[in-house]
Design an enzyme around this catalytic site. Structure first.
Site, PDB file in Angstrom:
ATOM      1  N   GLU A 137      -8.560 -10.540  -6.807  1.00  0.00           N
ATOM      2  CA  GLU A 137      -8.688 -10.577  -8.501  1.00  0.00           C
ATOM      3  C   GLU A 137     -10.162 -10.070  -8.749  1.00  0.00           C
ATOM      4  O   GLU A 137     -10.211  -9.512  -9.878  1.00  0.00           O
ATOM      5  CB  GLU A 137      -8.428 -11.964  -9.021  1.00  0.00           C
ATOM      6  CG  GLU A 137      -6.731 -11.922  -9.119  1.00  0.00           C
ATOM      7  CD  GLU A 137      -6.234 -12.281  -7.773  1.00  0.00           C
ATOM      8  OE1 GLU A 137      -6.604 -12.409  -6.736  1.00  0.00           O
ATOM      9  OE2 GLU A 137      -4.939 -12.436  -7.865  1.00  0.00           O
TER      10      GLU A 137
HETATM   11  N1  COA Z   1      -0.418  -2.962 -11.233  1.00  0.00           N
HETATM   12  C1  COA Z   1       0.086  -1.877 -11.879  1.00  0.00           C
HETATM   13  N2  COA Z   1       0.355  -0.757 -11.093  1.00  0.00           N
HETATM   14  C2  COA Z   1       0.246  -0.570  -9.706  1.00  0.00           C
HETATM   15  C3  COA Z   1      -0.375  -1.943  -9.079  1.00  0.00           C
HETATM   16  C4  COA Z   1      -0.723  -2.917 -10.069  1.00  0.00           C
HETATM   17  N3  COA Z   1      -1.035  -4.090  -9.486  1.00  0.00           N
HETATM   18  N4  COA Z   1      -0.652  -1.533  -7.792  1.00  0.00           N
HETATM   19  C5  COA Z   1      -0.056  -0.365  -7.580  1.00  0.00           C
HETATM   20  N5  COA Z   1       0.466   0.231  -8.843  1.00  0.00           N
HETATM   21  C6  COA Z   1       0.826   1.422  -8.869  1.00  0.00           C
HETATM   22  C7  COA Z   1      -0.261   2.640  -9.011  1.00  0.00           C
HETATM   23  O1  COA Z   1      -0.985   2.657 -10.032  1.00  0.00           O
HETATM   24  C8  COA Z   1       0.463   3.927  -8.640  1.00  0.00           C
HETATM   25  O2  COA Z   1       1.063   4.377  -9.965  1.00  0.00           O
HETATM   26  P1  COA Z   1       0.948   5.879 -10.046  1.00  0.00           P
HETATM   27  O3  COA Z   1       1.966   6.546  -8.993  1.00  0.00           O
HETATM   28  O4  COA Z   1       1.668   6.274 -11.253  1.00  0.00           O
HETATM   29  O5  COA Z   1      -0.289   6.416  -9.890  1.00  0.00           O
HETATM   30  C9  COA Z   1       1.897   3.461  -7.793  1.00  0.00           C
HETATM   31  O6  COA Z   1       1.645   1.981  -8.079  1.00  0.00           O
HETATM   32  C10 COA Z   1       1.384   3.338  -6.296  1.00  0.00           C
HETATM   33  O7  COA Z   1       0.243   3.063  -5.923  1.00  0.00           O
HETATM   34  P2  COA Z   1      -0.849   3.802  -4.993  1.00  0.00           P
HETATM   35  O8  COA Z   1      -2.237   3.098  -5.243  1.00  0.00           O
HETATM   36  O9  COA Z   1      -0.836   5.205  -5.400  1.00  0.00           O
HETATM   37  O10 COA Z   1      -0.234   3.449  -3.684  1.00  0.00           O
HETATM   38  P3  COA Z   1      -0.904   3.102  -2.176  1.00  0.00           P
HETATM   39  O11 COA Z   1       0.423   2.971  -1.152  1.00  0.00           O
HETATM   40  O12 COA Z   1      -1.719   4.012  -1.872  1.00  0.00           O
HETATM   41  O13 COA Z   1      -1.466   1.877  -2.308  1.00  0.00           O
HETATM   42  C11 COA Z   1      -1.773  -0.453  -3.053  1.00  0.00           C
HETATM   43  C12 COA Z   1      -0.886   0.583  -2.580  1.00  0.00           C
HETATM   44  C13 COA Z   1      -1.007  -1.705  -3.148  1.00  0.00           C
HETATM   45  C14 COA Z   1      -2.894  -0.929  -1.646  1.00  0.00           C
HETATM   46  C15 COA Z   1      -2.742  -0.043  -4.158  1.00  0.00           C
HETATM   47  O14 COA Z   1      -1.794   0.364  -5.196  1.00  0.00           O
HETATM   48  C16 COA Z   1      -3.528  -1.363  -4.666  1.00  0.00           C
HETATM   49  O15 COA Z   1      -4.615  -1.596  -4.252  1.00  0.00           O
HETATM   50  N6  COA Z   1      -3.064  -1.927  -5.932  1.00  0.00           N
HETATM   51  C17 COA Z   1      -3.649  -2.969  -6.396  1.00  0.00           C
HETATM   52  C18 COA Z   1      -3.670  -4.355  -5.888  1.00  0.00           C
HETATM   53  C19 COA Z   1      -4.271  -5.305  -6.836  1.00  0.00           C
HETATM   54  O16 COA Z   1      -5.497  -5.375  -6.639  1.00  0.00           O
HETATM   55  N7  COA Z   1      -3.527  -6.248  -7.110  1.00  0.00           N
HETATM   56  C20 COA Z   1      -4.069  -7.335  -7.733  1.00  0.00           C
HETATM   57  C21 COA Z   1      -3.598  -7.432  -9.197  1.00  0.00           C
HETATM   58  S1  COA Z   1      -4.206  -9.073  -9.941  1.00  0.00           S
END
Ligand code: COA
Length: 261
Positions: A137
């Site tokens: 976060e």
């Molecule tokens: N909220 C909203 N959308 C999210 C999300 C979240 N927490 N995590 C992933 N997504 C969405 C991405 O924006 C992407 O959308 P798009 O296809 O429209 O571009 C889709 O999910 C796939 O994510 P992507 O990052 O392309 O996949 P990945 O496999 O390369 O990586 C993660 C996966 C989980 C490592 C990466 O998405 C990430 O770091 N997410 C945030 C995690 C985070 O910090 N969570 C804490 C929230 S308080």
């Protein structure tokens, strides 16, 4: 069974599978997921046929935590609605932690932010060794507030001081080392280890399992001295229940207890 938009529910005998089903956003949770998870776990509480719940995620990741589009919308709401939304999220985590049936987490891919929170809320979390966790976060300019009590119950305040402040990611092996998960295993062995945890739970007395969960919550805040009347009363009440009588009798007669199918 209720139709959900963001969850998949499947009943397999006494086991209820609750699967997060927004794989296109890595099972990030928005208000609908929060509401549906709360509803799904409340339904488990009142379903006598269900003895164990398995919580998992469809697609590449268990959960990427709170949906950041939804978080942005929440931030723009009037202060009381913003706070009420956060409280609903906290109650969703509580409904998992306090579920009357034991909850096994099947954790793979990523369990970031609230995904680590969900991992902390279940009773027994089994993950892949290379699954990525993180209280990320702070990287977004916020804090893991709502999930903090659940995570800190598992890892303690000392480890939280590093992980909450840095937001660093860590793998399943480290998650096991610090107590966030029960077991980290190679991906090919994930399902068999989840099944093993489920089997262990199904061979335990159902009322005893529910009571054990309540016992932990009741005893955790007590001193050793203050615990004595509570624990003495607890075992005195439990050992005279029909389930305990059956458990003792089955052991002495060298037969399986009645609750073992
Ligand atoms: N909220 C909203 N959308 C999210 C999300 C979240 N927490 N995590 C992933 N997504 C969405 C991405 O924006 C992407 O959308 P798009 O296809 O429209 O571009 C889709 O999910 C796939 O994510 P992507 O990052 O392309 O996949 P990945 O496999 O390369 O990586 C993660 C996966 C989980 C490592 C990466 O998405 C990430 O770091 N997410 C945030 C995690 C985070 O910090 N969570 C804490 C929230 S308080």
């Amino acid at each position: 069974m209720t139709a959900y938009q963001t969850l998949q529910i499947q009943q397999d005998g006494p086991v209820r599978h609750v699967r997060l089903n927004r794989p296109e956003v890595r099972n990030a949770f928005n208000g609908t997921v929060v509401e549906e998870l709360q509803h799904a776990f409340a339904a488990v509480d009142t379903d006598d046929a269900t003895r164990v719940v398995v919580l998992s995620g469809n697609g590449k990741s268990f959960s990427a935590g709170a949906d950041l589009a939804w978080m942005t919308e929440q931030a723009d709401l009037p202060e009381d609605q913003n706070r009420q939304g956060a409280e609903r999220m906290a109650r969703m985590f509580l409904s998992i932690a306090r579920c009357k049936k034991p909850v096994v987490g099947r954790i793979h891919g990523h369990a970031l932010g609230g995904g680590s929170g969900l991992t902390a809320a279940v009773d027994i979390a089994v993950c892949t060794e290379d699954c990525l966790f993180g209280l990320t976060e702070v990287k977004l300019g916020i804090v893991p507030a709502v999930i903090s009590p659940f995570v800190m119950q598992k890892i303690g305040a000392g480890r939280a001081r590093t992980l909450f402040l840095t937001g660093e990611r860590f793998d399943g092996r480290e998650a096991q080392r610090i107590g966030l998960v029960h077991r980290a295993v190679p991906e090919a062995q994930l399902q068999e280890n989840v099944d093993k945890a489920v089997t262990e739970l199904l061979t335990a007395g159902p009322a005893a399992v529910a009571s054990a969960k309540q016992l932990i919550a009741a005893v955790a805040p007590l001193s050793l001295e203050d615990a004595i009347p509570v624990t003495a009363q607890w075992i005195a009440a439990l050992r005279s229940t029909p389930e305990a009588k059956e458990g003792f009798a089955a052991f002495l007669a060298k037969r399986p207890a009645g609750w073992i199918r």
